[in-house]
Write a protein that holds these residues in place. Structure first.
Motif, PDB file in Angstrom:
ATOM      1  N   VAL A 238       0.854  -1.190   0.000  1.00 26.14           N
ATOM      2  CA  VAL A 238       0.000   0.000   0.000  1.00 26.14           C
ATOM      3  C   VAL A 238       0.887   1.237   0.000  1.00 26.14           C
ATOM      4  O   VAL A 238       1.776   1.380   0.845  1.00 26.14           O
ATOM      5  N   GLY A 239       0.657   2.131  -0.963  1.00 25.96           N
ATOM      6  CA  GLY A 239       1.480   3.340  -1.065  1.00 25.96           C
ATOM      7  C   GLY A 239       0.855   4.514  -0.332  1.00 25.96           C
ATOM      8  O   GLY A 239      -0.264   4.932  -0.656  1.00 25.96           O
ATOM      9  N   TYR A 240       1.558   5.045   0.654  1.00 25.29           N
ATOM     10  CA  TYR A 240       1.081   6.200   1.420  1.00 25.29           C
ATOM     11  C   TYR A 240       1.843   7.445   0.979  1.00 25.29           C
ATOM     12  O   TYR A 240       3.081   7.433   0.932  1.00 25.29           O
ATOM     13  N   VAL A 241       1.120   8.507   0.654  1.00 18.77           N
ATOM     14  CA  VAL A 241       1.738   9.776   0.288  1.00 18.77           C
ATOM     15  C   VAL A 241       1.946  10.590   1.565  1.00 18.77           C
ATOM     16  O   VAL A 241       0.988  10.849   2.304  1.00 18.77           O
ATOM     17  N   ALA A 242       3.178  10.983   1.815  1.00 17.73           N
ATOM     18  CA  ALA A 242       3.497  11.798   2.996  1.00 17.73           C
ATOM     19  C   ALA A 242       4.211  13.061   2.552  1.00 17.73           C
ATOM     20  O   ALA A 242       5.201  12.997   1.809  1.00 17.73           O
ATOM     21  N   PHE A 243       3.708  14.193   3.002  1.00 20.13           N
ATOM     22  CA  PHE A 243       4.353  15.478   2.710  1.00 20.13           C
ATOM     23  C   PHE A 243       5.440  15.712   3.760  1.00 20.13           C
ATOM     24  O   PHE A 243       5.205  15.538   4.961  1.00 20.13           O
ATOM     25  N   CYS A 244       6.628  16.111   3.303  1.00 15.31           N
ATOM     26  CA  CYS A 244       7.787  16.193   4.197  1.00 15.31           C
ATOM     27  C   CYS A 244       8.585  17.467   3.939  1.00 15.31           C
ATOM     28  O   CYS A 244       8.460  18.109   2.891  1.00 15.31           O
ATOM     29  N   SER A 245       9.443  17.800   4.890  1.00 12.32           N
ATOM     30  CA  SER A 245      10.379  18.902   4.698  1.00 12.32           C
ATOM     31  C   SER A 245      11.433  18.469   3.691  1.00 12.32           C
ATOM     32  O   SER A 245      11.661  17.272   3.470  1.00 12.32           O
ATOM     33  N   THR A 246      12.086  19.435   3.052  1.00  8.28           N
ATOM     34  CA  THR A 246      13.144  19.100   2.092  1.00  8.28           C
ATOM     35  C   THR A 246      14.293  18.372   2.786  1.00  8.28           C
ATOM     36  O   THR A 246      14.979  17.551   2.177  1.00  8.28           O
ATOM     37  N   ARG A 247      14.498  18.668   4.062  1.00  7.12           N
ATOM     38  CA  ARG A 247      15.555  17.993   4.824  1.00  7.12           C
ATOM     39  C   ARG A 247      15.252  16.496   4.964  1.00  7.12           C
ATOM     40  O   ARG A 247      16.123  15.645   4.793  1.00  7.12           O
ATOM     41  N   THR A 248      13.988  16.184   5.274  1.00  7.12           N
ATOM     42  CA  THR A 248      13.577  14.786   5.402  1.00  7.12           C
ATOM     43  C   THR A 248      13.633  14.076   4.059  1.00  7.12           C
ATOM     44  O   THR A 248      14.138  12.949   3.954  1.00  7.12           O
ATOM     45  N   LEU A 249      13.130  14.742   3.023  1.00 11.95           N
ATOM     46  CA  LEU A 249      13.158  14.140   1.689  1.00 11.95           C
ATOM     47  C   LEU A 249      14.588  13.905   1.212  1.00 11.95           C
ATOM     48  O   LEU A 249      14.877  12.905   0.544  1.00 11.95           O
ATOM     49  N   GLY A 250      15.492  14.829   1.564  1.00 14.08           N
ATOM     50  CA  GLY A 250      16.884  14.712   1.131  1.00 14.08           C
ATOM     51  C   GLY A 250      17.608  13.526   1.734  1.00 14.08           C
ATOM     52  O   GLY A 250      18.629  13.074   1.205  1.00 14.08           O
ATOM     53  N   ALA A 251      17.084  13.017   2.835  1.00 12.04           N
ATOM     54  CA  ALA A 251      17.717  11.869   3.496  1.00 12.04           C
ATOM     55  C   ALA A 251      17.203  10.537   2.955  1.00 12.04           C
ATOM     56  O   ALA A 251      17.678   9.476   3.354  1.00 12.04           O
ATOM     57  N   MET A 252      16.220  10.597   2.045  1.00  9.61           N
ATOM     58  CA  MET A 252      15.616   9.375   1.508  1.00  9.61           C
ATOM     59  C   MET A 252      16.212   8.980   0.158  1.00  9.61           C
ATOM     60  O   MET A 252      16.721   9.818  -0.576  1.00  9.61           O
ATOM     61  N   HIS A 253      16.088   7.685  -0.138  1.00 14.26           N
ATOM     62  CA  HIS A 253      16.518   7.173  -1.442  1.00 14.26           C
ATOM     63  C   HIS A 253      15.526   6.101  -1.877  1.00 14.26           C
ATOM     64  O   HIS A 253      15.177   5.224  -1.069  1.00 14.26           O
ATOM     65  N   PRO A 254      15.061   6.162  -3.120  1.00 11.62           N
ATOM     66  CA  PRO A 254      14.108   5.162  -3.599  1.00 11.62           C
ATOM     67  C   PRO A 254      14.623   3.738  -3.397  1.00 11.62           C
ATOM     68  O   PRO A 254      15.795   3.442  -3.650  1.00 11.62           O
ATOM     69  N   GLY A 255      13.744   2.880  -2.916  1.00  7.85           N
ATOM     70  CA  GLY A 255      14.103   1.481  -2.703  1.00  7.85           C
ATOM     71  C   GLY A 255      14.647   1.184  -1.321  1.00  7.85           C
ATOM     72  O   GLY A 255      14.775   0.011  -0.952  1.00  7.85           O
ATOM     73  N   GLU A 256      14.963   2.233  -0.566  1.00 10.70           N
ATOM     74  CA  GLU A 256      15.518   2.018   0.774  1.00 10.70           C
ATOM     75  C   GLU A 256      14.420   2.010   1.833  1.00 10.70           C
ATOM     76  O   GLU A 256      13.356   2.603   1.664  1.00 10.70           O
ATOM     77  N   ALA A 257      14.706   1.345   2.948  1.00  4.52           N
ATOM     78  CA  ALA A 257      13.764   1.307   4.061  1.00  4.52           C
ATOM     79  C   ALA A 257      13.685   2.679   4.720  1.00  4.52           C
ATOM     80  O   ALA A 257      14.668   3.428   4.744  1.00  4.52           O
ATOM     81  N   VAL A 258      12.523   3.005   5.234  1.00  7.93           N
ATOM     82  CA  VAL A 258      12.338   4.301   5.876  1.00  7.93           C
ATOM     83  C   VAL A 258      11.323   4.180   7.008  1.00  7.93           C
ATOM     84  O   VAL A 258      10.415   3.341   6.953  1.00  7.93           O
ATOM     85  N   VAL A 259      11.511   4.985   8.036  1.00  9.06           N
ATOM     86  CA  VAL A 259      10.536   5.106   9.112  1.00  9.06           C
ATOM     87  C   VAL A 259      10.180   6.584   9.224  1.00  9.06           C
ATOM     88  O   VAL A 259      11.065   7.427   9.379  1.00  9.06           O
ATOM     89  N   LEU A 260       8.902   6.891   9.101  1.00  6.54           N
ATOM     90  CA  LEU A 260       8.446   8.275   9.217  1.00  6.54           C
ATOM     91  C   LEU A 260       7.445   8.388  10.360  1.00  6.54           C
ATOM     92  O   LEU A 260       6.530   7.571  10.483  1.00  6.54           O
ATOM     93  N   PHE A 261       7.647   9.408  11.185  1.00  7.04           N
ATOM     94  CA  PHE A 261       6.666   9.723  12.219  1.00  7.04           C
ATOM     95  C   PHE A 261       5.624  10.636  11.572  1.00  7.04           C
ATOM     96  O   PHE A 261       5.981  11.630  10.938  1.00  7.04           O
ATOM     97  N   ILE A 262       4.374  10.279  11.717  1.00  6.17           N
ATOM     98  CA  ILE A 262       3.304  10.897  10.929  1.00  6.17           C
ATOM     99  C   ILE A 262       2.393  11.794  11.763  1.00  6.17           C
ATOM    100  O   ILE A 262       2.022  11.450  12.887  1.00  6.17           O
ATOM    101  N   GLU A 263       2.050  12.942  11.186  1.00  7.34           N
ATOM    102  CA  GLU A 263       0.987  13.791  11.698  1.00  7.34           C
ATOM    103  C   GLU A 263      -0.146  13.745  10.665  1.00  7.34           C
ATOM    104  O   GLU A 263       0.056  14.086   9.495  1.00  7.34           O
ATOM    105  N   THR A 264      -1.310  13.273  11.081  1.00  8.99           N
ATOM    106  CA  THR A 264      -2.454  13.162  10.183  1.00  8.99           C
ATOM    107  C   THR A 264      -3.286  14.439  10.246  1.00  8.99           C
ATOM    108  O   THR A 264      -3.704  14.858  11.329  1.00  8.99           O
ATOM    109  N   TYR A 265      -3.483  15.045   9.104  1.00 11.24           N
ATOM    110  CA  TYR A 265      -4.203  16.327   9.021  1.00 11.24           C
ATOM    111  C   TYR A 265      -5.529  16.069   8.327  1.00 11.24           C
ATOM    112  O   TYR A 265      -5.569  15.684   7.156  1.00 11.24           O
TER     113      TYR A 265
END
Length: 205
Positions: free
Chosen positions: A24-51
């Motif tokens: 299941v693909g979840y769309v999460a809006f993030c700061s550029t700093r958070t996005l810059g630390a990500m790489h496609p295909g890699e594992a990630v853990v995001l703490f979520i605020e639901t709006y």
């Protein structure tokens, strides 16, 4: 409510990412700093605020719980700051940098964030003045030291050590950070020469 996503980075966009969690693909809006630390295909853990609004549900993702708490703080306590502005602030300043800016009433630093003018920056530092220390994380000790220096009540060895580093060409902010770190190692009773030596060691890292 979704509090955390643990999965694989599927896509990275300009202001959001898609996290694949068991297909299941979840769309999460993030700061550029958070996005810059990500790489496609890699594992990630995001703490979520639901709006949640009548016309939409959005997920905002953060690298740490501290970053999420700052997002909530900006969103819920500062008039005129919405999700876009809050993310812009967190894209420009780390939580410790933001905490320092608020403690020192550094409006210019906060207004570096895109879309944050002087008036909004002033509201941020004013309205979060009493709330910042609780969310400062590792910056708390540094904030306290900077406040003492600004008010002229810091112990003489600490003030002398910071002054010595400033005389060597370091900014007051960097000098205070270095001495705050030195204090953790040397203890509150250390003399100025020891603090200077340890402060220089911190700066050499």
């Amino acid at each position: 409510m979704i509090g955390k996503l643990k999965g694989t980075v599927d896509e990275i966009g300009e202001d959001s990412c898609v996290v694949d969690v068991h297909g299941v693909g979840y769309v999460a809006f993030c700061s550029t700093r958070t996005l810059g630390a990500m790489h496609p295909g890699e594992a990630v853990v995001l703490f979520i605020e639901t709006y949640v609004r009548e016309d939409m549900i959005r997920l905002y993702g953060f690298q740490s719980q501290l970053e999420r708490e700052w997002f909530r703080l900006l969103l819920n306590n500062v008039q005129g700051v919405g999700a876009k502005v809050a993310l812009a602030v967190l894209s420009t300043l780390t939580p410790p940098e933001l905490a320092n800016a608020i403690a020192l009433r550094d409006i210019a630093m906060v207004s570096r964030a895109p879309g944050v003018g002087k008036k909004v920056a002033e509201r941020i530092v004013t309205e979060l003045k009493t709330k910042a220390p609780a969310f400062a994380g590792e910056a708390t000790g540094t904030i306290g030291l900077k406040q003492e220096l600004g008010e002229g009540v810091a112990p003489a060895p600490i003030a002398d050590a910071v002054s010595a580093l400033v005389n060597l060409g370091y900014s007051r902010d960097i000098a205070a950070n270095a001495i705050a770190s030195a204090l953790k190692t040397a203890g509150e009773d250390a003399d100025s020469s020891k603090l200077i030596r340890l402060g220089l060691k911190e700066l050499a890292r």
